[in-house]
Design a protein around this motif. Structure first.
Motif, PDB file in Angstrom:
ATOM      1  N   GLY A 100      52.046  11.706 -39.556  1.00  0.00           N
ATOM      2  CA  GLY A 100      51.013  12.575 -39.009  1.00  0.00           C
ATOM      3  C   GLY A 100      50.121  11.846 -38.028  1.00  0.00           C
ATOM      4  N   PRO A 101      49.348  12.605 -37.256  1.00  0.00           N
ATOM      5  CA  PRO A 101      48.471  11.988 -36.252  1.00  0.00           C
ATOM      6  C   PRO A 101      47.316  11.247 -36.898  1.00  0.00           C
ATOM      7  CG  PRO A 101      48.386  14.408 -36.131  1.00  0.00           C
ATOM      8  CD  PRO A 101      49.313  14.061 -37.243  1.00  0.00           C
ATOM      9  N   SER A 102      46.856  10.191 -36.226  1.00  0.00           N
ATOM     10  CA  SER A 102      45.697   9.436 -36.688  1.00  0.00           C
ATOM     11  C   SER A 102      44.592   9.540 -35.647  1.00  0.00           C
ATOM     12  CB  SER A 102      46.075   7.958 -36.872  1.00  0.00           C
ATOM     13  OG  SER A 102      44.919   7.193 -37.159  1.00  0.00           O
ATOM     14  N   LEU A 103      43.341   9.501 -36.105  1.00  0.00           N
ATOM     15  CA  LEU A 103      42.197   9.497 -35.183  1.00  0.00           C
ATOM     16  C   LEU A 103      41.765   8.075 -34.834  1.00  0.00           C
ATOM     17  CD1 LEU A 103      40.032  12.340 -36.787  1.00  0.00           C
ATOM     18  CD2 LEU A 103      41.725  12.501 -34.954  1.00  0.00           C
ATOM     19  N   ASP A 104      42.468   7.082 -35.396  1.00  0.00           N
ATOM     20  CA  ASP A 104      42.125   5.670 -35.188  1.00  0.00           C
ATOM     21  C   ASP A 104      42.973   5.120 -34.034  1.00  0.00           C
ATOM     22  OD1 ASP A 104      41.854   2.915 -35.250  1.00  0.00           O
ATOM     23  OD2 ASP A 104      41.901   2.798 -37.440  1.00  0.00           O
ATOM     24  N   PRO A 105      42.320   4.728 -32.933  1.00  0.00           N
ATOM     25  CA  PRO A 105      43.067   4.266 -31.750  1.00  0.00           C
ATOM     26  C   PRO A 105      43.911   3.022 -32.009  1.00  0.00           C
ATOM     27  CG  PRO A 105      40.773   4.699 -31.201  1.00  0.00           C
ATOM     28  CD  PRO A 105      40.870   4.772 -32.691  1.00  0.00           C
ATOM     29  N   SER A 106      43.652   2.289 -33.093  1.00  0.00           N
ATOM     30  CA  SER A 106      44.436   1.078 -33.354  1.00  0.00           C
ATOM     31  C   SER A 106      45.727   1.393 -34.118  1.00  0.00           C
ATOM     32  CB  SER A 106      43.606   0.072 -34.146  1.00  0.00           C
ATOM     33  OG  SER A 106      43.389   0.564 -35.458  1.00  0.00           O
ATOM     34  N   VAL A 107      45.890   2.649 -34.540  1.00  0.00           N
ATOM     35  CA  VAL A 107      47.051   3.037 -35.337  1.00  0.00           C
ATOM     36  C   VAL A 107      48.103   3.685 -34.448  1.00  0.00           C
ATOM     37  CG1 VAL A 107      47.862   4.547 -37.191  1.00  0.00           C
ATOM     38  CG2 VAL A 107      45.677   3.347 -37.431  1.00  0.00           C
ATOM     39  N   LYS A 108      49.294   3.115 -34.458  1.00  0.00           N
ATOM     40  CA  LYS A 108      50.399   3.690 -33.685  1.00  0.00           C
ATOM     41  C   LYS A 108      51.313   4.435 -34.646  1.00  0.00           C
ATOM     42  CE  LYS A 108      50.465   0.098 -30.120  1.00  0.00           C
ATOM     43  NZ  LYS A 108      49.201  -0.548 -30.491  1.00  0.00           N
ATOM     44  N   ARG A 109      51.552   5.698 -34.359  1.00  0.00           N
ATOM     45  CA  ARG A 109      52.404   6.515 -35.215  1.00  0.00           C
ATOM     46  C   ARG A 109      53.740   6.783 -34.531  1.00  0.00           C
ATOM     47  NH1 ARG A 109      49.472   6.085 -39.770  1.00  0.00           N
ATOM     48  NH2 ARG A 109      48.106   7.849 -40.241  1.00  0.00           N
ATOM     49  N   LEU A 110      54.820   6.572 -35.256  1.00  0.00           N
ATOM     50  CA  LEU A 110      56.121   6.936 -34.732  1.00  0.00           C
ATOM     51  C   LEU A 110      56.180   8.446 -34.541  1.00  0.00           C
ATOM     52  CD1 LEU A 110      59.090   6.241 -34.052  1.00  0.00           C
ATOM     53  CD2 LEU A 110      59.605   6.626 -36.471  1.00  0.00           C
ATOM     54  N   ALA A 111      56.701   8.866 -33.394  1.00  0.00           N
ATOM     55  CA  ALA A 111      56.891  10.295 -33.105  1.00  0.00           C
ATOM     56  C   ALA A 111      58.310  10.439 -32.575  1.00  0.00           C
ATOM     57  CB  ALA A 111      55.871  10.772 -32.079  1.00  0.00           C
ATOM     58  N   HIS A 112      59.146  11.144 -33.322  1.00  0.00           N
ATOM     59  CA  HIS A 112      60.562  11.258 -32.980  1.00  0.00           C
ATOM     60  C   HIS A 112      60.787  12.590 -32.265  1.00  0.00           C
ATOM     61  CE1 HIS A 112      64.691   9.854 -33.532  1.00  0.00           C
ATOM     62  NE2 HIS A 112      65.015  11.128 -33.671  1.00  0.00           N
ATOM     63  N   ARG A 113      61.171  12.503 -31.009  1.00  0.00           N
ATOM     64  CA  ARG A 113      61.325  13.741 -30.248  1.00  0.00           C
ATOM     65  C   ARG A 113      62.507  14.539 -30.780  1.00  0.00           C
ATOM     66  NH1 ARG A 113      61.330  14.966 -23.821  1.00  0.00           N
ATOM     67  NH2 ARG A 113      61.582  17.204 -24.063  1.00  0.00           N
ATOM     68  N   VAL A 114      62.251  15.813 -31.026  1.00  0.00           N
ATOM     69  CA  VAL A 114      63.285  16.718 -31.538  1.00  0.00           C
ATOM     70  C   VAL A 114      63.482  17.838 -30.528  1.00  0.00           C
ATOM     71  CG1 VAL A 114      62.867  16.126 -33.958  1.00  0.00           C
ATOM     72  CG2 VAL A 114      61.547  17.970 -32.903  1.00  0.00           C
ATOM     73  N   GLY A 115      64.337  18.773 -30.849  1.00  0.00           N
ATOM     74  CA  GLY A 115      64.633  19.849 -29.904  1.00  0.00           C
ATOM     75  C   GLY A 115      63.411  20.697 -29.589  1.00  0.00           C
ATOM     76  N   ASP A 116      63.395  21.241 -28.388  1.00  0.00           N
ATOM     77  CA  ASP A 116      62.318  22.156 -28.010  1.00  0.00           C
ATOM     78  C   ASP A 116      62.389  23.405 -28.888  1.00  0.00           C
ATOM     79  OD1 ASP A 116      61.853  20.336 -26.010  1.00  0.00           O
ATOM     80  OD2 ASP A 116      62.719  21.567 -24.418  1.00  0.00           O
ATOM     81  N   HIS A 117      61.236  23.982 -29.141  1.00  0.00           N
ATOM     82  CA  HIS A 117      61.179  25.223 -29.914  1.00  0.00           C
ATOM     83  C   HIS A 117      60.662  26.357 -29.036  1.00  0.00           C
ATOM     84  CE1 HIS A 117      62.021  22.854 -33.426  1.00  0.00           C
ATOM     85  NE2 HIS A 117      61.788  23.844 -34.249  1.00  0.00           N
ATOM     86  N   ASP A 118      60.993  27.546 -29.455  1.00  0.00           N
ATOM     87  CA  ASP A 118      60.523  28.759 -28.816  1.00  0.00           C
ATOM     88  C   ASP A 118      59.007  28.889 -29.009  1.00  0.00           C
ATOM     89  OD1 ASP A 118      60.109  31.734 -28.643  1.00  0.00           O
ATOM     90  OD2 ASP A 118      62.274  31.595 -28.280  1.00  0.00           O
ATOM     91  N   LEU A 119      58.308  29.454 -28.043  1.00  0.00           N
ATOM     92  CA  LEU A 119      56.857  29.638 -28.177  1.00  0.00           C
ATOM     93  C   LEU A 119      56.485  30.469 -29.402  1.00  0.00           C
ATOM     94  CD1 LEU A 119      55.472  30.233 -24.578  1.00  0.00           C
ATOM     95  CD2 LEU A 119      55.075  28.285 -26.080  1.00  0.00           C
ATOM     96  N   ALA A 120      57.385  31.357 -29.809  1.00  0.00           N
ATOM     97  CA  ALA A 120      57.102  32.207 -30.970  1.00  0.00           C
ATOM     98  C   ALA A 120      56.940  31.374 -32.244  1.00  0.00           C
ATOM     99  CB  ALA A 120      58.225  33.224 -31.161  1.00  0.00           C
ATOM    100  N   HIS A 121      57.409  30.143 -32.210  1.00  0.00           N
ATOM    101  CA  HIS A 121      57.338  29.272 -33.385  1.00  0.00           C
ATOM    102  C   HIS A 121      55.923  28.734 -33.626  1.00  0.00           C
ATOM    103  CE1 HIS A 121      59.731  27.130 -36.390  1.00  0.00           C
ATOM    104  NE2 HIS A 121      58.954  26.095 -36.210  1.00  0.00           N
TER     105      HIS A 121
END
Length: 159
Positions: A34-55
């Motif tokens: 999940g996202p962190s509000l601490d600028p020193s924390v790097k979070r892995l973010a794995h790009r997945v398929g695009d989703h429909d706007l309805a999602h």
């Protein structure tokens, strides 16, 4: 203004799906911690398929993405902070946005790292601005939907 969404997805394991509206779709990353509000924390973010706007406002259990429950953990609009637009930034591997959400506000940067040779691997980092917060961890304390007030656990018990 384009929207962003963070969905809290409790499947085999818990993760958060960060989605940015770009060019009529939701460009998406799975962020295990999940996202962190601490600028020193790097979070892995794995790009997945695009989703429909309805999602964007989807909540529920067993929604076709396999087992588990999904709530809208945060949503709002976002503004582009990068030198180029988000679509170009995606191609170049660096996106910087300012989120205007209920729980996430201020600048966030997504940088493609290709860690382990996988180009789907990006890092999500909070920009050090007035919205940065090294003490408060919203992922740990905020467990409900900003739309319905329900938690993932609530959905698990109401099939």
């Amino acid at each position: 203004m384009p929207i962003f969404v963070v969905q809290r997805h409790h499947a085999t394991n818990l993760h958060f799906d960060l989605r940015l509206e770009v060019g009529g779709v939701l460009v998406s990353w799975a962020v295990p911690k999940g996202p962190s509000l601490d600028p020193s924390v790097k979070r892995l973010a794995h790009r997945v398929g695009d989703h429909d706007l309805a999602h964007a406002d989807v909540e529920g259990s067993g929604l076709g993405d396999g087992p588990g429950t999904v709530i809208v953990w945060d949503t709002g609009s976002y503004a582009d902070l990068g030198d180029v637009d988000v679509a170009t930034g995606l191609e170049r591997g660096h996106v910087k946005v300012e989120l205007h959400g209920h729980r996430l506000t201020g600048g966030f940067a997504l940088t493609q790292t290709r860690m382990g040779g996988d180009e789907a691997n990006w890092l999500l980092v909070k920009v050090d601005d007035e919205h940065a917060d090294r003490e408060h961890d919203p992922v740990a304390t905020e467990l409900t939907s900003v739309l319905s007030g329900r938690s993932n656990a609530d959905l698990e018990h109401h099939h």
